[in-house]
Design a protein around this motif. Structure first.
Motif, short mmCIF file in Angstrom:
data_model
loop_
_atom_site.label_atom_id
_atom_site.label_comp_id
_atom_site.label_asym_id
_atom_site.label_seq_id
_atom_site.Cartn_x
_atom_site.Cartn_y
_atom_site.Cartn_z
N GLY A 187 55.88 -2.65 31.80
CA GLY A 187 56.64 -1.88 32.77
C GLY A 187 56.02 -0.54 33.09
N PHE A 188 55.63 0.19 32.05
CA PHE A 188 55.18 1.57 32.24
C PHE A 188 53.80 1.66 32.87
N ALA A 189 52.89 0.81 32.45
CA ALA A 189 51.50 0.93 32.90
C ALA A 189 51.13 -0.05 33.99
N TYR A 190 51.57 -1.30 33.85
CA TYR A 190 51.08 -2.34 34.76
C TYR A 190 51.96 -2.57 35.98
N ALA A 191 53.26 -2.32 35.86
CA ALA A 191 54.13 -2.50 37.03
C ALA A 191 53.72 -1.61 38.20
N PRO A 192 53.42 -0.31 37.97
CA PRO A 192 53.01 0.52 39.11
C PRO A 192 51.72 0.04 39.77
N THR A 193 50.70 -0.19 38.97
CA THR A 193 49.39 -0.51 39.54
C THR A 193 49.27 -1.94 40.03
N SER A 194 50.18 -2.81 39.59
CA SER A 194 50.10 -4.21 40.01
C SER A 194 51.14 -4.58 41.05
N TYR A 195 52.27 -3.89 41.07
CA TYR A 195 53.38 -4.36 41.88
C TYR A 195 53.76 -3.44 43.04
N PHE A 196 53.73 -2.12 42.87
CA PHE A 196 54.20 -1.33 44.00
C PHE A 196 53.20 -0.31 44.55
N LEU A 197 52.28 0.19 43.76
CA LEU A 197 51.28 1.11 44.32
C LEU A 197 50.39 0.43 45.36
N PRO A 198 49.92 -0.82 45.12
CA PRO A 198 49.15 -1.49 46.19
C PRO A 198 49.96 -1.66 47.47
N CYS A 199 51.26 -1.92 47.33
CA CYS A 199 52.11 -2.08 48.52
C CYS A 199 52.24 -0.76 49.28
N ILE A 200 52.38 0.34 48.54
CA ILE A 200 52.48 1.65 49.18
C ILE A 200 51.19 1.96 49.93
N MET A 201 50.06 1.69 49.30
CA MET A 201 48.77 1.95 49.96
C MET A 201 48.61 1.07 51.20
N TRP A 202 49.05 -0.18 51.10
CA TRP A 202 48.94 -1.09 52.24
C TRP A 202 49.78 -0.59 53.41
N LEU A 203 50.99 -0.11 53.12
CA LEU A 203 51.86 0.42 54.18
C LEU A 203 51.26 1.66 54.83
N ILE A 204 50.65 2.52 54.01
CA ILE A 204 50.05 3.75 54.55
C ILE A 204 48.84 3.43 55.42
N ILE A 205 48.04 2.47 54.99
CA ILE A 205 46.79 2.16 55.70
C ILE A 205 47.06 1.37 56.99
N TYR A 206 47.86 0.32 56.89
CA TYR A 206 48.03 -0.59 58.03
C TYR A 206 49.24 -0.25 58.91
N LYS A 207 50.19 0.51 58.37
CA LYS A 207 51.36 0.95 59.14
C LYS A 207 52.01 -0.20 59.93
N PRO A 208 52.53 -1.20 59.25
CA PRO A 208 53.17 -2.31 59.97
C PRO A 208 54.46 -1.85 60.66
N ASN A 218 56.76 -5.85 51.58
CA ASN A 218 56.16 -4.79 50.77
C ASN A 218 57.22 -3.86 50.18
N TRP A 219 58.25 -3.56 50.94
CA TRP A 219 59.30 -2.69 50.42
C TRP A 219 60.10 -3.37 49.32
N ILE A 220 60.29 -4.67 49.43
CA ILE A 220 60.96 -5.41 48.36
C ILE A 220 60.13 -5.34 47.08
N CYS A 221 58.81 -5.52 47.22
CA CYS A 221 57.92 -5.43 46.05
C CYS A 221 57.94 -4.02 45.46
N ILE A 222 58.01 -3.01 46.32
CA ILE A 222 58.05 -1.63 45.84
C ILE A 222 59.32 -1.38 45.03
N VAL A 223 60.46 -1.81 45.56
CA VAL A 223 61.73 -1.59 44.86
C VAL A 223 61.74 -2.32 43.53
#
Length: 259
Positions: A187-208, A218-223
Motif C-alpha cells: 500500500g505505502f510504496a507500490y500503490a502510488p507508483t503502480s496504480y495512481f501516479l501513472p494515471c495522474i501523469m497520463w491525465l496531465i500529459i494527454y488531457k482527455p 483513470n480517475w477510478i484508478c486514482i481513487v
C-alpha cells in the motif's frame, strides 16, 4: 504443485476444514481485510523493472518498443493470475483458515514433492531477485562512483551487490513478518507508483475530455490507488505490531495472534 497437492489433501479432509475468519474481534477482521488488500496490491506491481526491461528492446520510428512491451505485460499478468489464483482458491478450500502464509509449509506431504516445489521457489527467487534488484544495484553503484569516487568495475559491483544482498537477507531473517510487510509496502510504496501516479501523469500529459471513458477510468484508478495507499499500510502495520509483542528473534513466529 501447490494447488494440485492442496486439492488432493483437501478432498480427504474436507469435513474437518474451518472456513471462519482467523480474527475473533471486529478490529481484527477489518484490519485483516485492509492488510489483504495491500498484499494483493503488492502481488500485481512491477513498475520498478518495466522501464529497465523496455530499455533493452530495440525501438525505431517504424517499430516502437511499446508494442511488444504491451503484449509482454499482458502475458505476464495473465501468467501471474494463473499461478496465484488457483493456489489461493484451492488452498483455502483445502485448509480453510489453517493455511499458512507459505502454503508449502501447510503441505507437509509428500515430502519429495514439497522439496521439489521449494527448489523451484529458490530458482524463481534467485532469478526474479536479480531483475527486481537491478535498478537498486544501478543506483547504489552510481552514488558510489559519482559521490564517493569509487572506481567502476567488477570489484565494485561484486562488493556493493554482495553487501546489499547480505543486508536484505539479514533484515528478512531478523524480521520475518512476510505477510505484514507485503501489506505495508504494497500500500505505502507500490500503490502510488503502480496504480495512481501513472494515471495522474497520463491525465496531465494527454488531457482527455472530461467524463470521457479514459478520463473516468483513470480517475477510478486514482481513487482506488489512494485508498489502497492510505488503508493497506494501516492493516499491515497493525498486524505487525500484534506479532512483535510475542515475537522472539530467530525463532518460529507462526501461529501468533491475528486478533
Amino acid at each position: 504443485i501447490a494447488w494440485t497437492a492442496s486439492a488432493a489433501q483437501g478432498k480427504a479432509a474436507e469435513a474437518e476444514v474451518d472456513y471462519s475468519l482467523r480474527a475473533t474481534t471486529t478490529p481484527g477482521k477489518v484490519f485483516g481485510f485492509l492488510g489483504a488488500l495491500g498484499e494483493v496490491a503488492f502481488t500485481y506491481t512491477g513498475h520498478n523493472v518495466v522501464l529497465e526491461i523496455q530499455a533493452t528492446i530495440p525501438s525505431t520510428s517504424g517499430k516502437l518498443s511499446k508494442k511488444p512491451m504491451w503484449k509482454g505485460v499482458i502475458v505476464a499478468y495473465v501468467v501471474i493470475a494463473a499461478c496465484y489464483l488457483p493456489v489461493a482458491l484451492v488452498g483455502y478450500w483445502a485448509f480453510g483458515n489453517g493455511v499458512d502464509e507459505n502454503i508449502l509449509i501447510t503441505l507437509n506431504r509428500p515430502r519429495w514433492l514439497i522439496a521439489a516445489a521449494n527448489m523451484m521457489v529458490v530458482v524463481h527467487v534467485v532469478g526474479s531477485y536479480q531483475v527486481y534488484a537491478m535498478p537498486v544495484f544501478d543506483m547504489i553503484e552510481t552514488v558510489l562512483v559519482r559521490k564517493y569516487w569509487f572506481t567502476p568495475g567488477f570489484r565494485l559491483r561484486l562488493i556493493a551487490r554482495t553487501v546489499y544482498v547480505a543486508l536484505t537477507m539479514f533484515v528478512a531473517i531478523t524480521f520475518p513478518f512476510f505477510s505484514e510487510l507485503l501489506s505495508f509496502f504494497g500500500g505505502f510504496a507500490y500503490a502510488p507508483t503502480s496504480y495512481f501516479l501513472p494515471c495522474i501523469m497520463w491525465l496531465i500529459i494527454y488531457k482527455p475530455r472530461r467524463f470521457s471513458l479514459s478520463w473516468l477510468t483513470n480517475w477510478i484508478c486514482i481513487v482506488i490507488g489512494v485508498l489502497l495507499m492510505v488503508l493497506s499500510p494501516i492493516g499491515g502495520l497493525r498486524q505487525m505490531i500484534l506479532k512483535i509483542k510475542t515475537y522472539k528473534f530467530y525463532q518460529d513466529y507462526s501461529g501468533l495472534s491475528h486478533n
